[in-house]
Design an enzyme around this catalytic site. Structure first.
Site, mmCIF file in Angstrom:
data_model
loop_
_atom_site.group_PDB
_atom_site.id
_atom_site.type_symbol
_atom_site.label_atom_id
_atom_site.label_comp_id
_atom_site.label_asym_id
_atom_site.label_seq_id
_atom_site.Cartn_x
_atom_site.Cartn_y
_atom_site.Cartn_z
ATOM 1 N N LYS A 65 0.815 -1.229 0.000
ATOM 2 C CA LYS A 65 0.000 0.000 0.000
ATOM 3 C C LYS A 65 0.843 1.271 0.000
ATOM 4 O O LYS A 65 0.468 2.267 -0.617
ATOM 5 C CB LYS A 65 -0.972 -0.006 1.188
ATOM 6 C CG LYS A 65 -2.083 -1.041 1.039
ATOM 7 C CD LYS A 65 -3.075 -0.964 2.182
ATOM 8 C CE LYS A 65 -4.082 -2.101 2.097
ATOM 9 N NZ LYS A 65 -5.064 -2.077 3.199
ATOM 10 N N ASP A 102 -10.050 2.294 2.432
ATOM 11 C CA ASP A 102 -10.136 1.695 3.771
ATOM 12 C C ASP A 102 -10.759 2.682 4.759
ATOM 13 O O ASP A 102 -11.469 2.285 5.698
ATOM 14 C CB ASP A 102 -8.737 1.311 4.277
ATOM 15 C CG ASP A 102 -8.185 0.077 3.589
ATOM 16 O OD1 ASP A 102 -8.980 -0.751 3.096
ATOM 17 O OD2 ASP A 102 -6.939 -0.068 3.542
#
Ligand code: NDP
Length: 269
Positions: A65, A102
């Site tokens: 990420k 997220d």
């Protein structure tokens, strides 16, 4: 047929293909979504090829990420603040736009459970997930206290709106409406997962205890249930972040219930 994928290492256990493919089928979108194992040394090369290969976008999971953020041509404010990208959309010119769903995924899962984000929250941990959770809660107006075993490392969470950063001990768990375990405790040795990371005595009876783990019940949630507290696992966050990524990639509202049902029937990790 259009293509999409989740890139991770390892990634075979990922539920993202089941969620996205179910959504494509439900809406009649001619696309397919696969899981691709990309070792860290190959990430840049892999992302460099997705536009030429005709991908509409990719999701990014552990451990890529942060590196994915550096590989994007542009990133939105939420991804920049989190220092992490979990969704990349390929635009018409082949440029890579990075996002972090997220944050929205966690906020929506809490709102779904409580009807709103509560005013006080304690977040355990200082890694990537803790950053997303802290930002989600602080942006929604909560006073967020972070409890971390490495307080120095956790200080950067002030930049995301954390009110306080406290050491890893029971006294740091002062009364709160929401306790979120955003650590990776239990991912490795089973012995580590056998007991809750901190005692729950200080929590009021109405508190919600959340974990981001979704493939089994962590010790923290079992202890919270035994105390009669409400609990929330990571399934809601996973489904909502996937739904937000689906909309970014396809431009269509996500069929949330279809994706939720696909989560329930996809193989466990
Ligand atoms: P990271 O490795 O980035 O961070 C893990 C954090 O946990 C670190 O702050 C680490 O402390 C802390 N930690 C680990 N072991 C202990 C321990 N024994 N005591 C105290 N602190 C500990 O992981 P991520 O943030 O990426 O992921 C965390 C969890 O969230 C994972 O279980 C992951 O699967 C889950 N997750 C779920 C999602 C969902 O959609 N449901 C989305 C994203 C993540 P230190 O900083 O000192 O090393």
């Amino acid at each position: 047929m259009r293509l999409a994928a989740v890139l991770g290492h390892p990634v075979a256990h990922s539920r993202s293909p089941a969620l996205h493919n179910a959504a494509y089928r439900a809406l009649g979108i001619d696309a397919t979504y696969v899981a691709i194992d990309v070792p860290p040394a190959s990430l840049e090369q892999a992302l460099g090829g997705i536009a030429a290969l005709g991908f509409m976008g990719v999701n990014i999971t552990v451990p890529h990420k942060e590196a994915a953020l550096r590989a994007c041509d542009e990133v939105d404010e939420v991804a920049r603040l989190c220092c992490a990208v979990n969704t990349i959309v390929v635009d018409a010119g082949g440029r890579l736009a990075g996002y972090n769903t997220d944050v929205e995924g966690f906020r929506r899962s809490v709102e779904e459970t409580l009807g709103r984000v509560p005013p006080r929250a304690v977040v355990l941990g200082a890694g990537g997930a803790a950053r997303a959770v802290t930002l989600a809660l602080a942006q929604a107006g909560a006073t967020v206290r972070v409890v971390a075993r490495n307080v120095e490392k956790a200080r950067h969470l002030h930049d995301l709106g954390a009110y306080d950063v406290l050491p890893w001990r029971a006294e740091s768990l002062e009364p709160t409406d929401l306790l979120v375990d955003a650590t990776s405790i239990g991912l490795g040795a089973e012995s580590e997962a056998a007991a809750p990371p901190l005692p729950l005595d200080a929590l009021p009876d109405g508190a919600l205890v959340a974990s981001l783990v979704y493939h089994r019940e962590p010790a923290l949630l079992a202890a919270a249930r035994a105390r009669g507290l409400r609990t929330l696992d990571g399934a809601g966050m996973l489904v909502h972040q996937a739904a937000a990524a689906f909309t970014l990639m396809t431009g269509r509202p996500a069929p949330l219930e279809i994706m939720r049902a696909a989560f329930g029937t996809s193989p466990a990790s």
